[in-house]
Design a protein around this motif. Structure first.
Motif, PDB file in Angstrom:
ATOM      1  N   VAL A  33     -11.948  -5.584  -3.916  1.00 41.68           N
ATOM      2  CA  VAL A  33     -12.940  -6.096  -5.246  1.00 41.68           C
ATOM      3  C   VAL A  33     -13.236  -7.975  -5.010  1.00 41.68           C
ATOM      4  N   LYS A  34     -11.950  -8.530  -4.878  1.00 40.03           N
ATOM      5  CA  LYS A  34     -12.266 -10.053  -4.844  1.00 40.03           C
ATOM      6  C   LYS A  34     -13.365 -10.714  -4.170  1.00 40.03           C
ATOM      7  N   LEU A  35     -13.397 -10.188  -2.953  1.00 33.78           N
ATOM      8  CA  LEU A  35     -14.823 -10.401  -2.065  1.00 33.78           C
ATOM      9  C   LEU A  35     -15.706 -10.288  -2.727  1.00 33.78           C
ATOM     10  N   ALA A  36     -16.191  -8.840  -3.526  1.00 33.12           N
ATOM     11  CA  ALA A  36     -17.064  -8.338  -4.475  1.00 33.12           C
ATOM     12  C   ALA A  36     -17.964  -9.182  -5.606  1.00 33.12           C
ATOM     13  N   TYR A  37     -16.472 -10.215  -5.770  1.00 30.87           N
ATOM     14  CA  TYR A  37     -16.468 -10.728  -7.292  1.00 30.87           C
ATOM     15  C   TYR A  37     -17.183 -12.432  -6.915  1.00 30.87           C
ATOM     16  N   HIS A  38     -17.379 -12.570  -5.873  1.00 30.66           N
ATOM     17  CA  HIS A  38     -17.601 -13.643  -5.128  1.00 30.66           C
ATOM     18  C   HIS A  38     -19.403 -13.545  -5.761  1.00 30.66           C
ATOM     19  N   TYR A 102      -8.991 -12.567 -12.601  1.00 33.76           N
ATOM     20  CA  TYR A 102      -7.908 -14.143 -13.193  1.00 33.76           C
ATOM     21  C   TYR A 102      -6.641 -14.057 -12.420  1.00 33.76           C
ATOM     22  N   ILE A 103      -6.782 -13.331 -11.444  1.00 35.62           N
ATOM     23  CA  ILE A 103      -4.829 -13.611 -10.489  1.00 35.62           C
ATOM     24  C   ILE A 103      -5.078 -13.183  -9.295  1.00 35.62           C
ATOM     25  N   SER A 104      -4.568 -13.727  -8.352  1.00 37.56           N
ATOM     26  CA  SER A 104      -4.560 -13.476  -6.810  1.00 37.56           C
ATOM     27  C   SER A 104      -4.404 -11.671  -6.481  1.00 37.56           C
ATOM     28  N   ALA A 105      -4.375 -11.760  -5.667  1.00 34.02           N
ATOM     29  CA  ALA A 105      -4.639 -10.444  -4.525  1.00 34.02           C
ATOM     30  C   ALA A 105      -2.921  -9.780  -4.657  1.00 34.02           C
ATOM     31  N   GLY A 106      -2.307 -11.068  -4.412  1.00 32.81           N
ATOM     32  CA  GLY A 106      -0.951 -10.302  -3.486  1.00 32.81           C
ATOM     33  C   GLY A 106       0.009 -10.794  -5.207  1.00 32.81           C
ATOM     34  N   LEU A 107      -0.429 -11.206  -5.934  1.00 35.35           N
ATOM     35  CA  LEU A 107       0.542 -11.232  -7.652  1.00 35.35           C
ATOM     36  C   LEU A 107      -0.088  -9.518  -8.352  1.00 35.35           C
ATOM     37  N   GLU A 108      -1.577  -9.294  -8.531  1.00 30.72           N
ATOM     38  CA  GLU A 108      -1.495  -7.630  -8.292  1.00 30.72           C
ATOM     39  C   GLU A 108      -0.942  -6.936  -7.659  1.00 30.72           C
ATOM     40  N   ARG A 109      -1.252  -7.181  -6.812  1.00 32.54           N
ATOM     41  CA  ARG A 109      -0.214  -6.441  -6.119  1.00 32.54           C
ATOM     42  C   ARG A 109       1.123  -5.745  -6.198  1.00 32.54           C
ATOM     43  N   LEU A 110       1.930  -7.130  -6.256  1.00 31.22           N
ATOM     44  CA  LEU A 110       3.386  -6.631  -7.010  1.00 31.22           C
ATOM     45  C   LEU A 110       3.995  -6.569  -7.964  1.00 31.22           C
ATOM     46  N   ILE A 111       2.654  -6.713  -9.155  1.00 36.76           N
ATOM     47  CA  ILE A 111       2.636  -5.922 -10.042  1.00 36.76           C
ATOM     48  C   ILE A 111       2.066  -4.702 -10.304  1.00 36.76           C
ATOM     49  N   LEU A 112       1.070  -4.207  -9.498  1.00 34.82           N
ATOM     50  CA  LEU A 112       1.077  -2.344  -9.120  1.00 34.82           C
ATOM     51  C   LEU A 112       2.300  -2.251  -8.922  1.00 34.82           C
ATOM     52  N   PHE A 113       2.892  -2.928  -8.296  1.00 38.42           N
ATOM     53  CA  PHE A 113       3.531  -2.312  -6.985  1.00 38.42           C
ATOM     54  C   PHE A 113       5.572  -1.746  -8.966  1.00 38.42           C
ATOM     55  N   LEU A 114       5.178  -2.547  -9.383  1.00 43.76           N
ATOM     56  CA  LEU A 114       6.688  -2.399 -10.305  1.00 43.76           C
ATOM     57  C   LEU A 114       6.612  -1.028 -10.976  1.00 43.76           C
ATOM     58  N   TYR A 115       5.395   0.015 -10.665  1.00 46.80           N
ATOM     59  CA  TYR A 115       5.423   1.576 -11.302  1.00 46.80           C
ATOM     60  C   TYR A 115       6.403   2.130 -11.493  1.00 46.80           C
ATOM     61  N   PRO A 116       7.583   2.373 -10.258  1.00 46.86           N
ATOM     62  CA  PRO A 116       8.877   3.120 -10.020  1.00 46.86           C
ATOM     63  C   PRO A 116       9.253   2.703 -11.874  1.00 46.86           C
ATOM     64  N   THR A 117       9.869   1.610 -11.400  1.00 44.65           N
ATOM     65  CA  THR A 117      11.111   1.040 -12.647  1.00 44.65           C
ATOM     66  C   THR A 117       9.995   1.350 -14.026  1.00 44.65           C
ATOM     67  N   MET A 118       8.490   1.380 -14.440  1.00 45.53           N
ATOM     68  CA  MET A 118       8.349   1.905 -15.600  1.00 45.53           C
ATOM     69  C   MET A 118       7.590   3.481 -15.541  1.00 45.53           C
ATOM     70  N   THR A 119       7.763   4.075 -14.634  1.00 46.02           N
ATOM     71  CA  THR A 119       8.365   5.670 -14.828  1.00 46.02           C
ATOM     72  C   THR A 119       9.499   5.445 -15.198  1.00 46.02           C
ATOM     73  N   VAL A 120      10.922   4.956 -15.252  1.00 48.55           N
ATOM     74  CA  VAL A 120      12.408   4.987 -15.410  1.00 48.55           C
ATOM     75  C   VAL A 120      12.056   4.634 -17.061  1.00 48.55           C
ATOM     76  N   ILE A 121      11.932   3.705 -16.915  1.00 48.14           N
ATOM     77  CA  ILE A 121      11.745   3.745 -18.301  1.00 48.14           C
ATOM     78  C   ILE A 121      11.110   4.826 -19.411  1.00 48.14           C
ATOM     79  N   ILE A 122       9.990   5.176 -18.521  1.00 49.38           N
ATOM     80  CA  ILE A 122       9.347   5.824 -19.958  1.00 49.38           C
ATOM     81  C   ILE A 122       9.815   7.434 -19.605  1.00 49.38           C
TER      82      ILE A 122
END
Length: 306
Positions: A33-38, A102-122
């Motif tokens: 995705v980031k490469l395509a945005y170039h 708007y953000i780096s690929a590394g930060l994006e993947r780490l935020i997405l990886f938080l999904y187990p914490t959110m499923t626990v809360i939901i």
């Protein structure tokens, strides 16, 4: 006995290999995705192209699954597919593509990886389940890790960090809602059939959004964008889904999901090697905290289901 042991070892090796390849394939999406945005393509057009190129595979899986599940979907099942396909695949993907502007690929993947914490809360809110102290501590660890990586990106001046992180966080929340509801739907419909149908719903939503919001002239793009879209559709959408299914069949969902934790790490290093994104000790420490927290939650969930 020896032959049976040999087959078991081979299945375990193949399962681990498939799970690793699936994790890397899913993680490579952010890089593509980031490469395509170039090339100045926007999120709506790029998402539509990705889904259009993936549709033939989803149709093939849907036809195959239909032959193995002869019973038709009832009205309740159709609503589940429509609702979860829209929220879990279309909305989540759209918000993620927007955030990657708007953000780096590394930060994006780490935020997405938080999904187990959110499923626990939901799940805790919906089913009135108490959250244990260990899980709360693990969640705090994960979000502290995100804060460290966030600080790294702010220091590196990586675009509009707050907006991008908020969009990807909303994407993760959307996907978590899908996961909470998908368990019931998959039990009724079947894994492959549900995945194929929900993906077709998302594909239709992406194409309709493009037709409503963009002129056909928006498709006049460099060949490179089409190549990246095809790669995204096959290597980061369709292929990882099948590889993950094969892995789960051989080593189980718990082991496959734990192996999948290599995803955020592989994204960070691919972003460094391909996109030139920086790696700092702050980012490494934050990534370690996120992975540790998610692994604790995953292991706890696996223990509770036994």
């Amino acid at each position: 006995m020896q032959t049976r042991s040999t087959f078991a070892n081979r299945d375990a090796f193949l399962g681990v290999t498939f799970a690793l390849l699936a994790a890397v394939g899913f993680s490579a999406k952010a890089i593509l995705v980031k490469l395509a945005y170039h090339d100045s393509v926007d999120a709506i057009t790029l998402l539509a192209l990705r889904m259009v190129f993936a549709v033939p595979f989803f149709i093939g899986v849907a036809i195959w699954a239909r032959r193995h599940h002869a019973e038709p979907l009832d009205a309740h099942d159709r609503l589940l597919v429509l609702g979860l396909g829209f929220v879990g695949y279309y909305l989540s993907s759209y918000l993620d593509f927007l955030g990657l502007q708007y953000i780096s690929a590394g930060l994006e993947r780490l935020i997405l990886f938080l999904y187990p914490t959110m499923t626990v809360i939901i799940s805790a809110l919906l089913y009135k389940r108490a959250i244990g102290r260990m899980v709360i501590a693990a969640m705090a660890l994960s979000y502290a890790g995100i804060a460290l990586v966030f600080l790294h990106d702010v220091g590196a001046r990586e675009g509009s960090i707050v907006l991008g992180a908020s969009l990807v966080f909303a994407s993760t929340l959307s996907y978590s809602i899908y996961l909470v509801g998908a368990g019931h739907a998959i039990a009724r419909i079947g894994t492959m059939r549900f995945t194929a149908y929900a993906s077709l719903v998302a594909s239709a939503a992406c194409v309709l959004q493009f037709l409503a919001m963009r002129p056909l002239a928006a498709l006049e793009l460099p060949v490179r964008v089409y190549g990246l879209s095809i790669a995204m559709a096959f290597f980061s959408t369709v292929l990882p889904v099948f590889l993950l299914s094969f892995a789960i069949r051989r080593i189980g969902s718990g082991s496959a999901s734990l192996i999948g934790s290599i995803g955020p790490v592989s994204t960070i290093y691919m972003a460094y090697a391909i996109l030139g994104e920086s790696i700092s000790w702050l980012q490494i420490a934050g990534s370690a905290l996120v992975l540790a927290g998610v692994l604790v939650i995953s292991l706890n969930s696996k223990r509770e289901t036994k």
